[in-house]
Design an enzyme around this catalytic site. Structure first.
Site, PDB file in Angstrom:
ATOM      1  N   HIS A   1       0.952  -1.023   0.258  1.00  0.00           N
ATOM      2  CA  HIS A   1      -0.034   0.422  -0.031  1.00  0.00           C
ATOM      3  C   HIS A   1       0.921   1.355  -0.091  1.00  0.00           C
ATOM      4  O   HIS A   1       1.105   2.581  -0.337  1.00  0.00           O
ATOM      5  CB  HIS A   1      -0.772   0.244   1.341  1.00  0.00           C
ATOM      6  CG  HIS A   1      -0.736   0.445   2.386  1.00  0.00           C
ATOM      7  ND1 HIS A   1      -0.241  -0.670   3.368  1.00  0.00           N
ATOM      8  CD2 HIS A   1       0.131   1.791   3.207  1.00  0.00           C
ATOM      9  CE1 HIS A   1       0.440  -0.203   4.784  1.00  0.00           C
ATOM     10  NE2 HIS A   1       0.342   0.734   4.772  1.00  0.00           N
TER      11      HIS A   1
ATOM     12  N   ASP B   1       0.051  -8.016   1.236  1.00  0.00           N
ATOM     13  CA  ASP B   1       0.635  -6.326   1.333  1.00  0.00           C
ATOM     14  C   ASP B   1       2.254  -6.052   1.535  1.00  0.00           C
ATOM     15  O   ASP B   1       2.518  -5.485   2.591  1.00  0.00           O
ATOM     16  CB  ASP B   1       0.389  -5.685   2.864  1.00  0.00           C
ATOM     17  CG  ASP B   1       0.028  -4.157   2.532  1.00  0.00           C
ATOM     18  OD1 ASP B   1       0.331  -3.699   1.775  1.00  0.00           O
ATOM     19  OD2 ASP B   1      -0.034  -3.698   4.360  1.00  0.00           O
TER      20      ASP B   1
ATOM     21  N   SER C   1       4.604   2.562   8.079  1.00  0.00           N
ATOM     22  CA  SER C   1       4.257   1.750   7.095  1.00  0.00           C
ATOM     23  C   SER C   1       5.561   0.989   6.425  1.00  0.00           C
ATOM     24  O   SER C   1       6.163   1.840   5.221  1.00  0.00           O
ATOM     25  CB  SER C   1       3.067   1.202   5.765  1.00  0.00           C
ATOM     26  OG  SER C   1       2.039   2.047   6.954  1.00  0.00           O
TER      27      SER C   1
END
Length: 480
Positions: free
Chosen positions: A208, A241, A323
């Protein structure tokens, strides 16, 4: 950060003893700084000891605001532990630290007041003159070859940061982390983190983080040294992910981070997270492993397919921008990829703009390493599967095989692993090996911790009876 006052210099004594006068009454002893009405140290905003000094010790007041001496009986207002200094009355009431102090007037004497003033003036003058002479003499001595001036040390000595300390781990790992900026063709973009995977210039991060730059967007990676490199997406796995990017014109001195063994991590182990929360590059936070095998279904909020993981849970502060960054153990080995946080905004898991509440989730590195290697080799992810559609509704009783598959497909793939094991629509899977399965997302996350070809034992219920069967996992290539 507040510091303690150094105190005020005392002027030198006069050459002749002063004429004694009646001294004013001494003020009553004052209470400790920074205490509230209950005598507890005030930290402001309800902050814990971690925000100031460990253990909750109160700091000395800021030297830019020294409180005047208190009256004989200081009066405290209604300020609680969350009050801050200098609130203009919020913390302390009338007669408190903000009140003016009136020096008691001396009793009438026989001309002694004038003599005292003269002596004090002479003392101040002597003090100023002595200070000036002292500076001049020191300056002259410094300029001569035989200086006897003794200077205070400017350092308490070299600070040694052992490899096992947080500072030691951070110093070694930071040069191998990057801040990633991804921009789509429409100009939209975001910031994330990644870490050096090999010496060829491959960087591992979250899908992402780079998803917007997959189709012709712009991608850059910046090291803590300030060196910035253009990069391109090698492969990305939406379900896991995980993504791999590669630096263009990668330097030859890259140092990949050492990968640990996430299967051997224990609850309570120390963790160190590195990332760029809200764009603040090269940020280091610490915590512990709060839980293992936590089923997490996360989404980037774009309406795309969710990601599923059997995650490592940590209370190390993780925010948007962390992230893709590494979650390290106390020795500096990568044990996970920081990927999701519990959001208070929507009550669920996600990567939206919410702050850390001490519930962060990382993809175990054993799984991420396998995915990254596949992406580098083929550019596409490979998923393990059982060949059956399960309900994604929350159901504490297990993962139920649906009566109809996605897009009109059969709920149990003909000739697939589940069909060969005799599983049927309506069966409720309750365990995979020794992992309790309480929902469809939990089952998917656990299956994806395995590789195609792995043999697992599935426990399921049919007609109120519990049964067990061995299943050899199949494979699916790509995110479609």
């Amino acid at each position: 950060m507040s510091t303690e006052n150094e105190g005020t210099a005392v002027p030198p004594a006069p050459s002749a003893p002063p004429v004694p006068v009646d001294a004013p009454a001494a003020p009553a002893p004052q209470g400790p700084y920074g205490q509230d009405a209950q005598g507890q140290a005030a930290h402001g905003e309800g902050a814990s000891g971690a925000a100031g000094h460990p253990g909750g010790s109160s700091s000395a007041p800021d030297p830019s605001w020294p409180p005047p001496p208190p009256p004989a009986t200081p009066s405290y207002g209604d300020g609680g532990a969350g009050s801050s200094y200098g609130d203009g009355g919020a913390g302390y009431g009338a007669g408190g630290w903000g009140s003016s102090y009136q020096q008691p007037a001396p009793k009438p004497g026989r001309g002694r007041g004038g003599l005292v003033v003269a002596i004090l003036a002479a003392a101040l003058l002597a003090g100023g003159l002595g200070g000036g002479l002292g500076y001049t003499l020191a300056k002259n001595n410094d300029e001569s070859s035989g200086s006897t001036t003794v200077s205070a040390s400017t350092s308490g000595g070299d600070v040694k940061r052992d490899p096992g300390t947080v500072a030691g781990v951070a110093a070694k790992a930071l040069p191998s982390t990057v801040t990633i900026e991804a921009e789509s063709n429409s100009g939209e973009g975001g910031t994330g983190t990644g870490f050096v995977f090999d010496k060829q210039g491959h960087i591992v991060t979250n899908n992402h983080v780079v998803a917007g730059a997959v189709d012709g967007g712009k991608l850059t990676a910046t090291f803590p040294s300030g060196k910035k490199y253009d990069a391109e997406v090698v492969g990305h796995a939406q379900g896991y992910d995980v993504a791999v990017i590669k630096l263009k014109d990668a330097p030859s001195d890259l140092k990949p981070l050492t990968l640990g063994d996430s299967d051997k991590v224990a609850v309570g182990d120390a963790t160190i997270a590195i990332g760029a929360p809200f764009g603040l590059s090269d940020t280091v936070t610490t915590g512990i492993i709060s839980a293992k095998n936590r089923p997490v279904a996360s989404s980037d909020g774009s309406g795309s397919q969710a990601s599923y993981m059997s995650a490592l849970q940590t209370d190390a502060s993780i925010n948007p921008g962390n992230s893709g960054g590494p979650l390290l153990d106390a020795q500096g080995n990568v044990i996970g990829i920081n990927s999701a946080i519990q959001s208070t905004g929507n009550g669920g898991f996600g990567t939206g703009q919410s702050g850390s509440i001490g519930l962060g989730f990382a993809i175990p590195i054993n799984q991420a390493e396998y995915v990254a290697q596949e992406l580098i080799k083929t550019g596409k992810p490979v998923y393990a599967k059982i060949g059956a559609s399960v309900s994604l509704d929350d159901n504490s009783s297990g993962a139920q095989i649906t009566d109809q598959g996605a897009g009109g497909a059969a709920p149990v793939e003909p000739g697939g692993p589940a069909a060969k094991a005799g599983l049927k629509p309506g069966d409720v899977i309750t365990k995979l090996d020794d992992r309790v399965i309480d929902s469809g997302p939990t089952l998917i996350g656990e299956i994806w911790t395995h590789k195609p070809g792995d043999k697992v034992t599935i426990t399921y219920e049919r007609g109120g009876k519990q049964q067990t069967v061995d299943v050899t996992l199949g494979s699916r290539t790509g995110d479609s």
